[in-house]
Write an enzyme that holds these catalytic residues in place. Structure first.
Site, PDB file in Angstrom:
ATOM      1  N   ARG A 187      24.730  47.099  36.824  1.00  0.00           N
ATOM      2  CA  ARG A 187      23.327  47.141  37.241  1.00  0.00           C
ATOM      3  C   ARG A 187      23.173  46.630  38.656  1.00  0.00           C
ATOM      4  NH1 ARG A 187      22.907  41.731  34.473  1.00  0.00           N
ATOM      5  NH2 ARG A 187      21.282  40.668  35.641  1.00  0.00           N
ATOM      6  N   GLU A 246      23.220  52.670  14.340  1.00  0.00           N
ATOM      7  CA  GLU A 246      22.493  51.401  14.156  1.00  0.00           C
ATOM      8  C   GLU A 246      21.180  51.647  13.423  1.00  0.00           C
ATOM      9  OE1 GLU A 246      22.687  48.372  17.607  1.00  0.00           O
ATOM     10  OE2 GLU A 246      23.130  50.306  18.507  1.00  0.00           O
TER      11      GLU A 246
END
Ligand SMILES: [Zn+2]
Length: 336
Positions: free
Chosen positions: A99, A194
């Site tokens: 990032r 998930e």
């Protein structure tokens, strides 16, 4: 703490850097007092009842805010490595999403994490997986993948794989992007199932990743389907099981009702991981203790799970040999 779980040499294959930051590290990174206050407030809430996935992602944000400079990223990486080492992990695969921040480019962020890993003098082998966030869309996701491939070519001994992570309720899985990663020699570990998403899980399994994270909604008893489970059983891709994370996030109803039971019953490949030891206030030893307590496994079973995890790791084969030697030697010394 169960002494055996603590002393056992352990293999950690699923640990997000920012989510692994302990409250001590967050305190040390002191200039983010406001975030730390929020962190503690949220942590208290977490102790009282289970949280939704979205609330957990809010917590991750707090940890992210604490690592906005190169210095903080370096300290964070160094501390996380040290904490896993102190918990007797002998091998650690950290993962993080590249990032950019105001004073740090994406490349500098990765360079800083790599530098902290290179500077590690402790007796623990550390590798790095770089993550693609599910929110990224083309062309941003492709640019990040290009950077990941570039960094892997620069640091082939450290950067070993690519991960797909982020809030499973948002974004998409772009299999073409991960095919490209595979072709460039990176190993793949995908957060998979998930939440219920049969089509995506199927697509992921067909890509033959080296490992899958969580693997929650695959078995029909856990919101998957017969078809998906049969496909999984053909592929036999090692699953990264994160007990506390799943229970706290509510993707598993309880430890006793955790889907890993199907893996244990059917002798399928899995490894035990912390996911985000800071956010979920856990350790790798604690995860083994939970596994032992809720699934009636003996010491020898726990040792074997770690020994098998060496095979599933993205370490070099000479490193795997070294890890096996350590585990065998420990077994001879401490286990009857
Ligand atoms: Zn994860």
């Amino acid at each position: 703490m169960n002494e055996f779980c603590k002393n056992l040499p352990k293999i950690e294959l699923h640990a997000h850097l920012n989510g692994s930051l302990s409250s001590q590290t967050l305190k040390k990174l002191g200039c983010f007092d406001e975030s730390i206050e929020e962190y503690h407030r949220l942590n208290k809430v977490m102790e009282r009842s289970s949280r939704t996935l979205d609330e957990c992602f809010l917590l991750f944000k707090v940890a992210h805010n604490a690592t906005r400079t190169k210095e903080a990223v370096y300290t964070a990486t160094k501390d996380v490595i040290e904490e896993f080492f102190n918990d007797n992990a002998i091998y650690l695969e950290l993962r993080t999403t590249p990032r950019s921040e105001e004073c740090m480019t994406m490349e500098e962020y990765v360079e800083t994490v790599v530098k902290a890993i290179q500077d590690n003098k402790l007796n623990i082998i550390v590798k790095l997986l770089l993550s693609i966030d599910r929110r990224y869309q083309l062309p941003a996701s492709d640019n990040v993948m290009n950077l990941i491939i570039k960094m892997k070519n620069k640091y082939p001994d450290i950067i070993k794989g690519v991960d797909l992570s982020g809030n499973p309720n948002v974004g998409i899985f772009n299999s073409e992007l991960f095919k490209k990663a595979k072709e460039s020699g990176l190993s793949l570990s995908l957060h998979c199932g998930e939440v219920k998403n049969d089509k995506e899980v199927e697509e992921m399994l067909f890509l033959n990743p080296d490992r899958i994270g969580h693997a929650t909604c695959i078995h029909p008893k856990y919101e998957g389907s017969e078809e998906l489970w049969n496909l999984y059983c053909q592929k036999l891709i090692p699953a990264e099981c994160c007990l506390t994370s799943n229970v706290v996030c509510g993707t598993s109803k309880s430890y006793a009702n955790h889907h890993i039971l199907e893996w244990i019953k059917n002798d399928l490949p899995f490894t035990i991981s912390t996911d985000d030891k800071g956010v979920f206030n856990t350790t790798l030893s604690t995860e083994y203790e939970l596994l032992q307590r809720h699934f009636d496994l003996n010491d020898s079973d726990l040792w074997k799970i770690n020994y098998n995890s060496i095979d599933y790791s993205f370490a070099e084969s000479s490193e795997k040999d070294k890890l096996r030697d350590i585990m065998l030697e420990w077994k001879t010394k401490y286990m009857k």
